[in-house]
Design an enzyme around this catalytic site. Sequence first.
Site, PDB file in Angstrom:
ATOM      1  N   ASP A   1       1.396   2.592   3.666  1.00  0.00           N
ATOM      2  CA  ASP A   1       0.500   3.712   3.316  1.00  0.00           C
ATOM      3  C   ASP A   1       1.335   4.985   3.107  1.00  0.00           C
ATOM      4  OD1 ASP A   1      -1.693   5.197   2.642  1.00  0.00           O
ATOM      5  OD2 ASP A   1      -2.602   5.212   4.634  1.00  0.00           O
TER       6      ASP A   1
ATOM      7  N   ASN B   1      -5.341   6.419  -6.445  1.00  0.00           N
ATOM      8  CA  ASN B   1      -5.874   7.792  -6.311  1.00  0.00           C
ATOM      9  C   ASN B   1      -4.934   8.828  -6.918  1.00  0.00           C
ATOM     10  OD1 ASN B   1      -4.031   7.461  -4.206  1.00  0.00           O
ATOM     11  ND2 ASN B   1      -5.195   8.661  -2.730  1.00  0.00           N
TER      12      ASN B   1
ATOM     13  N   ARG C   1       1.678   8.835  -6.492  1.00  0.00           N
ATOM     14  CA  ARG C   1       1.165  10.160  -6.914  1.00  0.00           C
ATOM     15  C   ARG C   1       1.245  10.455  -8.410  1.00  0.00           C
ATOM     16  NH1 ARG C   1      -1.612  10.516  -2.397  1.00  0.00           N
ATOM     17  NH2 ARG C   1      -0.526  11.369  -0.606  1.00  0.00           N
TER      18      ARG C   1
ATOM     19  N   HIS D   1      -4.961  -0.532   6.171  1.00  0.00           N
ATOM     20  CA  HIS D   1      -4.610   0.214   7.390  1.00  0.00           C
ATOM     21  C   HIS D   1      -5.571   0.050   8.574  1.00  0.00           C
ATOM     22  CE1 HIS D   1      -7.267   2.998   5.268  1.00  0.00           C
ATOM     23  NE2 HIS D   1      -6.315   3.491   4.501  1.00  0.00           N
TER      24      HIS D   1
ATOM     25  N   HIS E   1       0.821  -1.209   0.000  1.00  0.00           N
ATOM     26  CA  HIS E   1       0.000   0.000   0.000  1.00  0.00           C
ATOM     27  C   HIS E   1       0.858   1.263   0.000  1.00  0.00           C
ATOM     28  CE1 HIS E   1      -3.751   2.018   2.042  1.00  0.00           C
ATOM     29  NE2 HIS E   1      -3.085   2.906   1.317  1.00  0.00           N
TER      30      HIS E   1
HETATM   31  O1  DOR Z   1      -3.652   9.541   5.312  1.00  0.00           O
HETATM   32  C1  DOR Z   1      -3.975   9.107   4.206  1.00  0.00           C
HETATM   33  N1  DOR Z   1      -3.467   9.628   3.075  1.00  0.00           N
HETATM   34  N2  DOR Z   1      -4.881   8.134   4.152  1.00  0.00           N
HETATM   35  C2  DOR Z   1      -5.402   7.711   2.987  1.00  0.00           C
HETATM   36  O2  DOR Z   1      -6.222   6.819   3.000  1.00  0.00           O
HETATM   37  C3  DOR Z   1      -5.019   8.368   1.721  1.00  0.00           C
HETATM   38  C4  DOR Z   1      -3.693   8.988   1.827  1.00  0.00           C
HETATM   39  C5  DOR Z   1      -3.361   9.918   0.684  1.00  0.00           C
HETATM   40  O3  DOR Z   1      -3.610   9.564  -0.474  1.00  0.00           O
HETATM   41  O4  DOR Z   1      -2.816  10.986   0.957  1.00  0.00           O
END
Ligand code: DOR
Length: 464
Positions: free
Chosen positions: A328, A111, A81, A249, A77
């Site tokens: 994450d 994302n 970007r 998470h 995970h």
């Molecule tokens: O803290 C986070 N940042 N949690 C997420 O689920 C997404 C992530 C992000 O894309 O910045």
Amino acid sequence: MNKEAIFLLIHGGHIIDPSQGIDQIGDLLIAEGKIVQVGDTAIQSSSFSAMLRPNEIGAQHLDARGLVVCPGFIDLHCHLREPGFEDKETIATGTKAAAIGGFTTVCCMANTNPPLDTPAAVDWVKQKASRDGSVAVLPIGCVTKGRKGEELTDMAGLATSGVLAFSDDGDPVTNSRLMRRAMEYSRDLGLPIIDHCEDKTLSENGIINEGRISAKLGLKGIPAAAEEVIVARDLILAKQTRARLHISHASTKGSVELIRRAKEEGISVTAEVTPHHLTLTEERIMGKASNEPFDTNAKVNPPLRTEEDIRALIKGLKDGVIDAIATDHAPHTLADKICGLELAAFGISVFETAFGCLMGLVHEGKIGLTMLISKLTCEPAKVIGRNGELGTLKAGAPANITILDPDREWIVDSRNFASKGKNTPYDGYKFKGKVMATIANGRMVYIDDSLLSNTLSLEGRGRR
Ligand code: DOR
């Protein structure tokens, strides 16, 4: 050190490979990007000499005595970007940071902008990663078009383009009917659904964990129930559809209990926890010094929770309820974080601190080193169905190897991060435990300067 070594002998390290139950001092031999042999020192050294032809170029020897040699870490995970948010991170900078952190394979979330919701977008990332990536990048495809939660993507098309799972991470799939359908498709495609479990009607406008600190600071809290309600729903749907569900998470004691019961019932569920949810509590938002009232670098979603949650997460890790540790890694710009708590972006830049931070748990006796390595290697490999090939030092597997010094002390300085994201709550922390070298697919993608003197280039038999 020649990055393109054809033959490499890693000599005399403490080899820990939980996938094969190996825990011994020995050698590891790599040739042409693959692991050739792992085990006893004498055998390896003689095989190495035998393999070298006179005047062989690119044969190298790395003295790993006193160091741990293990499979390359796999991160289930992360947020790279790119495309769309190159000011926060790129595939080049993110994978460089991953290599420094000991990761040889990273699964990147969808994302981006555009999101990874079409085969073309996935192909673009794969191509960019093959050009710019220091380590292997495995893309995750969106569950819904545009991550809007309204209409499913062409999941079959995404599967054909090579995604390893589906997720709208950053957001949950709120609509239960859509999630049920997504699970049915993902089951038929043989891929997991990874859900970001958050009921937005409960978490809306929340900044930190709902509890003592949110009350004290007068900040809107995110209750544990916001996560647990969706974990419970997803488990019910996974049971009904017989799909493979992976919980992103996990951060609360209640989530651990729900997953524990689901596993006991035979539901096909796996789960991950981050290094920060294992090591920091909600208090950390208040900043390290009295002149620093709060620290936006500790703002993350899900939020940092309580000691009780941490204890449950660690117990869950040890009991096998939580399968893997995932970073994450969520890099942000300075502007995203130099602002009030309400406006600051959620997320922590994790790649370069993950191992050092997790070693704190080992030194405190909370988890064992072998267990930690398994949660970063063979266990995440199983989650994505790549065990046997990734997260292992088995002969014939791609040479993905991480070399560690469990006792090396160092101080985190985010200014030195390869990641563009300097957003870490660990800045200035002293860690004991450091990644010393990372070999991804046979290439040395990171080596600590102090290890350079341990390497020796060999050009043919007789030069050793
Ligand atoms: O803290 C986070 N940042 N949690 C997420 O689920 C997404 C992530 C992000 O894309 O910045």
